[in-house]
Design an enzyme around this catalytic site. Structure first.
Site, PDB file in Angstrom:
ATOM      1  NE  ARG A 268      16.465 -19.197 -38.410  1.00 51.26           N
ATOM      2  CZ  ARG A 268      16.361 -17.905 -38.655  1.00 51.26           C
ATOM      3  NH1 ARG A 268      15.173 -17.322 -38.690  1.00 51.26           N
ATOM      4  NH2 ARG A 268      17.421 -17.160 -38.833  1.00 51.26           N
TER       5      ARG A 268
ATOM      6  CG  ASN B  12      16.678 -19.000 -34.913  1.00 52.18           C
ATOM      7  OD1 ASN B  12      16.769 -20.214 -35.026  1.00 52.18           O
ATOM      8  ND2 ASN B  12      17.513 -18.168 -35.514  1.00 52.18           N
TER       9      ASN B  12
END
Length: 126
Positions: free
Chosen positions: A56, A74
């Site tokens: 990320r 996520n």
């Protein structure tokens, strides 16, 4: 799909002045590395070694550097979900950089085209 897709992206990164998009249209990279092509928005699900490896953060940093917009988060099942918007060729280069970013290992990727939307940046959700 993965070997062909990543192979084309890696070849583009090594050689590449030109790429061919899904619709057969070519996009040329400019001197600063940007690519031409139409504006698109794509939704992805990534699986493999994509959580607890900086996926990320890498996506956030790289997308903002490349002028892409969208989001990444996520999922509880171990996958990562992402939407990204920008020029098609730039998104392909973005994906190449994600795949070669440290400990990240994308084993499977699902992609779907989405309608364009108005937003100003790329962020981490959740």
């Amino acid at each position: 799909m993965a070997a062909g897709f990543w192979g084309r992206l890696l070849a583009l990164g090594k050689n590449g002045a030109q790429e061919e998009g899904e619709d057969g249209a070519s996009a040329r990279r400019t001197e600063n590395g940007e690519t031409g092509g139409k504006e698109v928005r794509r939704h992805y699900y990534f699986s493999g070694r994509v959580q607890a490896v900086g996926f990320r953060y890498t996506a956030y940093r790289t997308a903002n550097r490349m002028g892409l917009t969208g989001w990444v988060e996520n999922l509880e099942d171990g996958r990562v979900e992402m939407e990204v918007q920008g020029q098609a060729g730039t998104i392909d280069l973005f994906l190449q950089q994600l795949q070669t970013g440290g400990r990240i290992l994308i084993e499977e990727m699902e992609q779907e085209e989405r309608p364009l939307c108005t937003e100003n940046d790329f962020w981490v959700r959740g």
